[in-house]
Design a protein around this motif. Structure first.
Motif, short mmCIF file in Angstrom:
data_model
loop_
_atom_site.label_atom_id
_atom_site.label_comp_id
_atom_site.label_asym_id
_atom_site.label_seq_id
_atom_site.Cartn_x
_atom_site.Cartn_y
_atom_site.Cartn_z
N ASN A 83 44.64 36.69 27.11
CA ASN A 83 43.61 37.65 26.75
C ASN A 83 43.96 39.06 27.19
O ASN A 83 44.77 39.26 28.06
N SER A 84 43.31 40.04 26.59
CA SER A 84 43.53 41.44 26.97
C SER A 84 42.26 42.22 26.77
O SER A 84 41.31 41.76 26.15
N SER A 85 42.24 43.45 27.32
CA SER A 85 41.09 44.33 27.15
C SER A 85 41.58 45.72 26.85
O SER A 85 42.45 46.23 27.54
N ASN A 86 41.04 46.38 25.80
CA ASN A 86 41.54 47.70 25.42
C ASN A 86 40.48 48.43 24.60
O ASN A 86 40.24 48.11 23.46
N TYR A 121 38.64 48.47 33.52
CA TYR A 121 38.50 47.07 33.08
C TYR A 121 37.07 46.86 32.55
O TYR A 121 36.36 45.94 32.95
N ARG A 124 35.23 43.52 31.67
CA ARG A 124 35.57 42.39 32.52
C ARG A 124 34.57 42.26 33.66
O ARG A 124 33.95 43.25 34.08
N GLU A 158 40.29 54.39 29.86
CA GLU A 158 39.77 53.63 28.71
C GLU A 158 38.81 54.46 27.86
O GLU A 158 38.36 54.00 26.81
N THR A 168 47.28 50.92 29.14
CA THR A 168 47.96 49.64 28.96
C THR A 168 49.27 49.67 29.75
O THR A 168 49.72 50.73 30.19
N LYS A 169 49.87 48.53 29.90
CA LYS A 169 51.14 48.47 30.62
C LYS A 169 52.19 49.33 29.93
O LYS A 169 52.91 50.12 30.58
N ASP A 219 45.52 45.77 30.28
CA ASP A 219 45.90 44.55 29.55
C ASP A 219 46.77 43.62 30.38
O ASP A 219 47.55 42.85 29.84
N LYS A 222 47.25 39.89 29.64
CA LYS A 222 48.10 39.51 28.51
C LYS A 222 49.54 39.95 28.72
O LYS A 222 50.47 39.16 28.54
N GLU A 223 49.72 41.19 29.13
CA GLU A 223 51.06 41.76 29.23
C GLU A 223 51.68 41.65 30.63
O GLU A 223 52.85 41.92 30.80
#
Length: 387
Positions: A83-86, A121, A124, A158, A168-169, A219, A222-223
């Motif tokens: 999962n990720s958040s963006n 985040y 989350r 964000e 993000t990464k 993220d 996920k990343e």
């Protein structure tokens, strides 16, 4: 117990299994596990992966924030999350064309550049509410007190409309490359981060405590996280002679997040070696420049967001005290800066909880020791803090 829960919620990270501190954990990580066999378990709940599916189901309410791990022999290995958040917005009211100003090459070359990264985040359970205030605070300090041009400060949050400025990464690492690209003698570079920090097993054997320190981009589930090794190779190695980099990191477990060779022991007033213990030579030094890092806490500690500073909402404790001290004492030395931040934290603890029983119940004590590290030793009592 509401106060205790609130305090834990806004800690900027979750302790690794080596920590002696018990934290409230998040229930959602069970849903993030790629498989519910007896080989998988949440990294921050248990020190082994032998729990059955039923046992894990029963313990899901105490499940910790972090990546699942797989047990191979007697060791645990982290796995990624699916999962990720963006989400984007706009922190400082800039138009969506901001990316033009933040191209890899600035129209005019400046000897001052900064990357400010604040991760909230947002959607989350482990969201942070103080990072936006931290970013505003830091940018104002850079512009007003250290004369950084607005156009050479890259802000990642964000709330940005530009997709390239979401933390993000990929974007954080690209921004760090931009920060040090073609650096020249006389350059003053700043990297600031406010967000979650974690630890993970050190497989390269270059950490004294056997753990790598990491930063969590938006993220990261996920990343993956950004490790201290990645940060070191990205912004420490390229520093040429005459270039100075300052990193201010307001996150948990951030003590040696830049993997610099020297750590200042505030209690003893001396520099201590942080050289890699591995037998194979591992590069941790600059290319002649100087890297200095002020971290919110030691590697084994957690950092906090707090409302203790008045009607300004949540703030990172380190960020607020750091910016406040610099504004009040513009010609302060590194040693005096550390001393004043430590003293302010003691005063906060004394004001908030005089009763030890209440302190234990409500976890109201700020238990973090800001840490100074550097690629070279210097006289902290005589050197003025400048960016």
């Amino acid at each position: 117990m509401e106060a205790a829960s609130k305090y834990r919620r806004y800690r900027k990270g979750v302790s690794s299994p080596t920590s002696t501190t018990v934290h409230g954990c998040k229930a959602e990580c069970l849903d993030l596990l790629p498989s519910r066999t007896d080989q998988y378990c949440c990294f921050f709940c248990h020190n082994n992966a032998s729990y059955s599916t039923l046992e894990h189901e029963k313990s899901r309410e105490n499940c910790g924030l972090g990546c699942p791990v797989k047990k191979i022999g007697s060791k645990l290995f982290k796995l990624g999350h699916p999962n990720s958040s963006n989400k984007s917005g706009n922190l400082l009211g800039r138009p969506s064309s901001t990316s033009v100003a933040f191209s890899s090459v600035l129209p005019t070359r400046y000897d001052k550049r900064a990357v400010l990264c604040g991760v909230s985040y947002t959607k989350r359970k482990f969201r942070l509410k103080g990072t936006i205030n931290d970013i505003r605070n830091m940018k104002e300090l850079l512009v007003k007190n250290f004369k950084f041009p607005n156009e050479c400060i890259r802000v990642l949050t964000e709330q940005e409309h530009d997709a390239n400025l979401i933390p993000t990464k990929h974007n954080i690492l690209e921004s760090l490359r931009w920060l040090v690209k073609e650096c020249k003698p006389g350059d003053s570079l700043v990297f600031y981060f406010s967000g979650h920090g974690l630890q993970q097993p050190d497989f390269k054997e270059d950490e004294i405590d056997g753990l790598d320190e990491t930063l969590c981009p938006v993220d990261f589930m996920k990343e993956g996280m950004i490790t201290d090794n990645e940060i070191n190779s990205t912004i420490v190695w390229p520093l040429k002679k005459g270039v100075i980099l300052h990193a201010i990191v307001d996150a948990c477990h951030s003590g040696t997040i830049l993997d610099l060779l020297h750590v200042y022991n505030y209690g003893r007033g001396i520099w201590e070696d942080n050289k890699p213990p591995s037998k194979e030579p591992i590069r941790k030094h600059t290319s002649g420049g100087l890297a200095i890092c002020l971290s919110a806490c030691e590697d084994s500690q957690t950092a906090a967001d707090s409302t203790v500073f008045g009607g300004k909402g949540m703030n990172g404790v380190l960020t607020y005290l750091f910016t406040k001290t610099i504004r009040e004492c513009p010609e302060i030395t590194y040693g005096r800066l550390l001393e004043k931040i430590h003293d302010e934290m003691k005063k906060i603890n004394q004001r908030r909880c005089h009763n030890r029983i209440l302190q234990h119940i409500f976890h109201c004590k700020i238990a973090q020791d800001p840490l100074l590290s550097s690629s070279e030793k210097f006289d902290v009592s005589a050197t003025i803090f400048k960016l």
